[in-house]
Motif scaffolding. Sequence first.
Motif, PDB file in Angstrom:
ATOM      1  N   ILE A  75       0.863  -1.173   0.000  1.00 57.93           N
ATOM      2  CA  ILE A  75       0.000   0.000   0.000  1.00 57.93           C
ATOM      3  C   ILE A  75       0.904   1.229   0.000  1.00 57.93           C
ATOM      4  CG2 ILE A  75      -1.779   1.266   1.219  1.00 57.93           C
ATOM      5  CD1 ILE A  75      -3.111  -1.277   1.486  1.00 57.93           C
ATOM      6  N   PRO A  76       0.755   2.106  -0.996  1.00 49.96           N
ATOM      7  CA  PRO A  76       1.657   3.248  -1.111  1.00 49.96           C
ATOM      8  C   PRO A  76       1.364   4.335  -0.081  1.00 49.96           C
ATOM      9  CG  PRO A  76      -0.020   3.360  -2.810  1.00 49.96           C
ATOM     10  CD  PRO A  76      -0.232   2.060  -2.075  1.00 49.96           C
ATOM     11  N   GLN A  77       2.323   5.214   0.091  1.00 46.33           N
ATOM     12  CA  GLN A  77       2.150   6.395   0.933  1.00 46.33           C
ATOM     13  C   GLN A  77       1.077   7.282   0.307  1.00 46.33           C
ATOM     14  OE1 GLN A  77       3.809   7.423   3.892  1.00 46.33           O
ATOM     15  NE2 GLN A  77       2.222   8.991   3.863  1.00 46.33           N
ATOM     16  N   LEU A  78       0.127   7.714   1.111  1.00 49.86           N
ATOM     17  CA  LEU A  78      -0.883   8.641   0.614  1.00 49.86           C
ATOM     18  C   LEU A  78      -0.302  10.045   0.627  1.00 49.86           C
ATOM     19  CD1 LEU A  78      -4.044   7.272   2.438  1.00 49.86           C
ATOM     20  CD2 LEU A  78      -3.339   6.879   0.086  1.00 49.86           C
ATOM     21  N   LYS A  79      -0.811  10.882  -0.248  1.00 48.28           N
ATOM     22  CA  LYS A  79      -0.283  12.237  -0.359  1.00 48.28           C
ATOM     23  C   LYS A  79      -1.354  13.251  -0.019  1.00 48.28           C
ATOM     24  CE  LYS A  79       3.179  11.019  -3.686  1.00 48.28           C
ATOM     25  NZ  LYS A  79       3.252  10.331  -4.907  1.00 48.28           N
ATOM     26  N   GLY A  80      -0.902  14.424   0.359  1.00 48.33           N
ATOM     27  CA  GLY A  80      -1.796  15.546   0.600  1.00 48.33           C
ATOM     28  C   GLY A  80      -2.750  15.312   1.750  1.00 48.33           C
ATOM     29  N   LEU A  81      -3.968  15.768   1.566  1.00 48.35           N
ATOM     30  CA  LEU A  81      -4.998  15.691   2.596  1.00 48.35           C
ATOM     31  C   LEU A  81      -5.313  14.256   2.989  1.00 48.35           C
ATOM     32  CD1 LEU A  81      -7.017  17.312   4.287  1.00 48.35           C
ATOM     33  CD2 LEU A  81      -8.605  17.188   2.364  1.00 48.35           C
ATOM     34  N   TRP A  82      -5.261  13.324   2.011  1.00 47.88           N
ATOM     35  CA  TRP A  82      -5.583  11.924   2.306  1.00 47.88           C
ATOM     36  C   TRP A  82      -4.651  11.338   3.349  1.00 47.88           C
ATOM     37  CZ3 TRP A  82     -10.192  10.735   1.276  1.00 47.88           C
ATOM     38  CH2 TRP A  82     -10.829  11.206   0.151  1.00 47.88           C
ATOM     39  N   ALA A  83      -3.370  11.758   3.352  1.00 49.16           N
ATOM     40  CA  ALA A  83      -2.406  11.212   4.305  1.00 49.16           C
ATOM     41  C   ALA A  83      -2.822  11.512   5.738  1.00 49.16           C
ATOM     42  CB  ALA A  83      -1.011  11.769   4.024  1.00 49.16           C
ATOM     43  N   SER A  84      -3.294  12.723   6.000  1.00 50.66           N
ATOM     44  CA  SER A  84      -3.667  13.079   7.368  1.00 50.66           C
ATOM     45  C   SER A  84      -5.054  12.580   7.745  1.00 50.66           C
ATOM     46  CB  SER A  84      -3.580  14.594   7.558  1.00 50.66           C
ATOM     47  OG  SER A  84      -4.430  15.246   6.649  1.00 50.66           O
ATOM     48  N   LEU A  85      -5.922  12.370   6.771  1.00 45.31           N
ATOM     49  CA  LEU A  85      -7.292  11.942   7.072  1.00 45.31           C
ATOM     50  C   LEU A  85      -7.486  10.427   7.105  1.00 45.31           C
ATOM     51  CD1 LEU A  85      -9.368  14.480   4.947  1.00 45.31           C
ATOM     52  CD2 LEU A  85      -8.914  14.530   7.406  1.00 45.31           C
ATOM     53  N   ALA A  86      -6.550   9.677   6.578  1.00 38.73           N
ATOM     54  CA  ALA A  86      -6.754   8.239   6.411  1.00 38.73           C
ATOM     55  C   ALA A  86      -6.868   7.488   7.733  1.00 38.73           C
ATOM     56  CB  ALA A  86      -5.638   7.634   5.570  1.00 38.73           C
ATOM     57  N   LYS A  87      -6.071   7.840   8.733  1.00 40.89           N
ATOM     58  CA  LYS A  87      -6.062   7.100  10.000  1.00 40.89           C
ATOM     59  C   LYS A  87      -7.436   7.190  10.659  1.00 40.89           C
ATOM     60  CE  LYS A  87      -3.818   6.920  14.469  1.00 40.89           C
ATOM     61  NZ  LYS A  87      -2.861   7.554  15.360  1.00 40.89           N
ATOM     62  N   GLY A  88      -7.974   6.006  11.029  1.00 43.76           N
ATOM     63  CA  GLY A  88      -9.265   5.991  11.708  1.00 43.76           C
ATOM     64  C   GLY A  88     -10.034   4.713  11.483  1.00 43.76           C
ATOM     65  N   ASP A  89     -11.258   4.705  12.014  1.00 47.00           N
ATOM     66  CA  ASP A  89     -12.160   3.556  11.902  1.00 47.00           C
ATOM     67  C   ASP A  89     -13.210   3.861  10.835  1.00 47.00           C
ATOM     68  OD1 ASP A  89     -10.847   2.272  13.993  1.00 47.00           O
ATOM     69  OD2 ASP A  89     -12.092   3.258  15.500  1.00 47.00           O
ATOM     70  N   TYR A  90     -13.499   2.841  10.008  1.00 44.08           N
ATOM     71  CA  TYR A  90     -14.384   3.029   8.856  1.00 44.08           C
ATOM     72  C   TYR A  90     -15.431   1.924   8.782  1.00 44.08           C
ATOM     73  CZ  TYR A  90     -10.985   6.364   7.062  1.00 44.08           C
ATOM     74  OH  TYR A  90     -10.155   7.439   6.909  1.00 44.08           O
ATOM     75  N   LYS A  91     -16.575   2.284   8.166  1.00 45.43           N
ATOM     76  CA  LYS A  91     -17.613   1.339   7.755  1.00 45.43           C
ATOM     77  C   LYS A  91     -17.856   1.582   6.273  1.00 45.43           C
ATOM     78  CE  LYS A  91     -20.525   1.396  11.898  1.00 45.43           C
ATOM     79  NZ  LYS A  91     -21.886   1.709  12.377  1.00 45.43           N
ATOM     80  N   ALA A  92     -18.069   0.511   5.546  1.00 43.41           N
ATOM     81  CA  ALA A  92     -18.368   0.649   4.122  1.00 43.41           C
ATOM     82  C   ALA A  92     -19.472  -0.325   3.739  1.00 43.41           C
ATOM     83  CB  ALA A  92     -17.117   0.371   3.288  1.00 43.41           C
ATOM     84  N   ASP A  93     -20.427   0.172   2.976  1.00 44.08           N
ATOM     85  CA  ASP A  93     -21.416  -0.688   2.332  1.00 44.08           C
ATOM     86  C   ASP A  93     -21.116  -0.640   0.848  1.00 44.08           C
ATOM     87  OD1 ASP A  93     -22.925  -1.650   4.490  1.00 44.08           O
ATOM     88  OD2 ASP A  93     -24.099   0.205   4.578  1.00 44.08           O
ATOM     89  N   VAL A  94     -20.907  -1.815   0.271  1.00 45.19           N
ATOM     90  CA  VAL A  94     -20.553  -1.928  -1.138  1.00 45.19           C
ATOM     91  C   VAL A  94     -21.657  -2.716  -1.833  1.00 45.19           C
ATOM     92  CG1 VAL A  94     -18.807  -2.739  -2.770  1.00 45.19           C
ATOM     93  CG2 VAL A  94     -18.118  -1.998  -0.478  1.00 45.19           C
ATOM     94  N   ARG A  95     -22.256  -2.108  -2.851  1.00 44.01           N
ATOM     95  CA  ARG A  95     -23.316  -2.771  -3.609  1.00 44.01           C
ATOM     96  C   ARG A  95     -22.935  -2.846  -5.079  1.00 44.01           C
ATOM     97  NH1 ARG A  95     -25.825   0.182  -0.050  1.00 44.01           N
ATOM     98  NH2 ARG A  95     -27.336  -0.753   1.322  1.00 44.01           N
ATOM     99  N   LEU A  96     -23.149  -4.017  -5.657  1.00 40.34           N
ATOM    100  CA  LEU A  96     -23.061  -4.175  -7.101  1.00 40.34           C
ATOM    101  C   LEU A  96     -24.491  -4.261  -7.612  1.00 40.34           C
ATOM    102  CD1 LEU A  96     -20.220  -6.813  -7.611  1.00 40.34           C
ATOM    103  CD2 LEU A  96     -20.123  -4.359  -8.042  1.00 40.34           C
ATOM    104  N   ARG A  97     -24.766  -3.518  -8.667  1.00 40.55           N
ATOM    105  CA  ARG A  97     -26.126  -3.454  -9.186  1.00 40.55           C
ATOM    106  C   ARG A  97     -26.098  -3.627 -10.701  1.00 40.55           C
ATOM    107  NH1 ARG A  97     -30.571  -1.274  -6.774  1.00 40.55           N
ATOM    108  NH2 ARG A  97     -29.287  -0.308  -5.171  1.00 40.55           N
ATOM    109  N   ASP A  98     -26.993  -4.472 -11.202  1.00 38.07           N
ATOM    110  CA  ASP A  98     -27.201  -4.590 -12.646  1.00 38.07           C
ATOM    111  C   ASP A  98     -28.035  -3.383 -13.046  1.00 38.07           C
ATOM    112  OD1 ASP A  98     -28.373  -5.084 -15.159  1.00 38.07           O
ATOM    113  OD2 ASP A  98     -28.132  -7.244 -14.893  1.00 38.07           O
ATOM    114  N   THR A  99     -27.420  -2.443 -13.756  1.00 36.52           N
ATOM    115  CA  THR A  99     -28.120  -1.194 -14.062  1.00 36.52           C
ATOM    116  C   THR A  99     -29.235  -1.380 -15.090  1.00 36.52           C
ATOM    117  OG1 THR A  99     -26.374  -0.598 -15.630  1.00 36.52           O
ATOM    118  CG2 THR A  99     -26.200   0.301 -13.421  1.00 36.52           C
ATOM    119  N   ASP A 100     -29.210  -2.457 -15.874  1.00 33.34           N
ATOM    120  CA  ASP A 100     -30.295  -2.709 -16.832  1.00 33.34           C
ATOM    121  C   ASP A 100     -31.582  -3.114 -16.118  1.00 33.34           C
ATOM    122  OD1 ASP A 100     -28.662  -2.101 -18.999  1.00 33.34           O
ATOM    123  OD2 ASP A 100     -28.014  -4.192 -19.230  1.00 33.34           O
ATOM    124  N   SER A 101     -31.461  -3.971 -15.097  1.00 36.53           N
ATOM    125  CA  SER A 101     -32.642  -4.448 -14.378  1.00 36.53           C
ATOM    126  C   SER A 101     -32.823  -3.760 -13.018  1.00 36.53           C
ATOM    127  CB  SER A 101     -32.540  -5.962 -14.154  1.00 36.53           C
ATOM    128  OG  SER A 101     -31.477  -6.238 -13.252  1.00 36.53           O
TER     129      SER A 101
END
Length: 195
Positions: A131-157
């Motif tokens: 995992i590379p070094q993050l740059k700029g604002l992302w470097a200081s904001l990355a540290k922390g606890d996260y939740k993610a909901d990831v959905r794959l959707r068939d856009t035709d249906s």
Amino acid sequence: MSTFFNRACYNKYSRNDIEEWGLMLRKLTLKPDPVEIPGNITAWGYIRVNKPIVGNISLELKLKRYLGFFWLSVPCLKNIGSCTYPDVCELLEDHYNETIGCNENLQAHDIPCTCPFLPGTYTLKPEMFQIPQLKGLWASLAKGDYKADVRLRDTDSNEVIACQHIEFSLTNGFVPTVSPTDKPKCTNILDCLFG
């Protein structure tokens, strides 16, 4: 929350919906936990594909970061954060073109890097990614606890074909030392995320 946590979105869909989905992330393990940025991460697990994944597939990512007493939605900035990617197959095709190629571990286990993803169980053996070094604002904001909901959707249906809830922590890591003879397993964010 220093533990990586992964489950289907059971609270949002019925058990029958989940069993009918085209794709289920059955197991995913990441080490170290929490994930260190920059640093090396080892990932392994398996995915069950019940129906062919092909066509117009969108990826919807809802990302939240814990800020003391509440969860704050992370906005979509430069395609990072709570974003919708309208065509996952095109994104993968653009990334894994002839010059970049598919990750060796994925190829060795007959795991495709681009659509279509045919029915079957795809197993990722332990693989180290850098995992590379993050740059700029992302470097200081990355540290922390996260939740993610990831959905794959068939856009035709408009059918949801996968939904995964993931919780993880990021921390400031070490600067990895790579000898000149070692080749990093990933060199950009798409390599790190998709192998």
